[in-house]
Design a protein around this motif. Sequence first.
Motif, short mmCIF file in Angstrom:
data_model
loop_
_atom_site.label_atom_id
_atom_site.label_comp_id
_atom_site.label_asym_id
_atom_site.label_seq_id
_atom_site.Cartn_x
_atom_site.Cartn_y
_atom_site.Cartn_z
N ARG A 92 0.83 -1.21 0.00
CA ARG A 92 0.00 0.00 0.00
C ARG A 92 0.87 1.25 0.00
O ARG A 92 0.61 2.20 -0.76
CB ARG A 92 -0.91 0.00 1.23
N LEU A 93 1.90 1.26 0.83
CA LEU A 93 2.75 2.43 0.93
C LEU A 93 3.66 2.59 -0.29
O LEU A 93 3.93 3.71 -0.72
CB LEU A 93 3.57 2.38 2.22
N TRP A 96 1.48 4.18 -2.59
CA TRP A 96 1.26 5.58 -2.19
C TRP A 96 2.35 6.48 -2.77
O TRP A 96 2.08 7.51 -3.38
CB TRP A 96 1.22 5.68 -0.67
N LYS A 100 0.61 8.24 -5.80
CA LYS A 100 0.10 9.51 -5.29
C LYS A 100 1.21 10.54 -5.08
O LYS A 100 1.12 11.68 -5.56
CB LYS A 100 -0.64 9.27 -3.97
N HIS A 139 2.38 15.35 2.48
CA HIS A 139 2.99 14.03 2.48
C HIS A 139 4.00 13.88 3.62
O HIS A 139 4.08 12.82 4.25
CB HIS A 139 3.64 13.75 1.14
N TYR A 142 2.04 13.29 6.70
CA TYR A 142 1.53 11.93 6.76
C TYR A 142 2.63 10.96 7.19
O TYR A 142 2.42 10.07 8.02
CB TYR A 142 0.96 11.51 5.40
#
Length: 221
Positions: A92-93, A96, A100, A139, A142
């Motif tokens: 997932r990361l 990311w 993204k 980012h 996050y």
Amino acid sequence: MARLFHAPLSPFCRKVRLSLAEKKIECELVEERYWEQDPDFMRRNPAGKVPILKIDGKILTESAAICEYLEELHPEPSLMPKSPEARHEVRRLVGWFDDKFHSEVTSKLLNERVYRKLQGTGYPDSSNVKAGSKAIKYHLDYMAWLLDHRRWLAGDHMTLADFAAAAHLSSLDYISDVDWNRSEAVKDWYAKIKSRPAFRSLLADQIPGFPPPAHYADLDF
């Protein structure tokens, strides 16, 4: 010996370089001006993208797939956790940062500040630079939130997720586009990963016409 066709500041190539170095797989680096669409290059990857890894008589493309191939072939030192849930978090990361973060930050800053000049496509678009400079703050925040809850980005151990993030940030750090004072947690995380032997070749990169800032290769930045 393996051979990696790459562009020095490409975060996707850097992620693969970090994985190869961490696993101590000897590899020859071949710089590729992929935007020129050389016929030999296009035969290696009709998608017209780097990285391309030639290893064990095979030609591999797509950075995430290459890294997982290396993980399966050379499981130690491990860059993927054992449990399905933890592996999902790593993937997932990686997604990311490669999707993204790249879309909102890396492509806006690196492409405008560096690749426009290298490719001869004109001057930087200030609106893209402004958007990338704004988005990176979100980012970094996050990442700081993740690191407040975990030792590394995806959990208690360093994984491919950390290499994906470090690949993007190191490319942007080369052009001084990372505010390391925004988060002490993110700065400490980057200092840890930057000091690994696997990072040495990245810190030695030199792009003609784009000298790195003094702090770029400094482990005590």
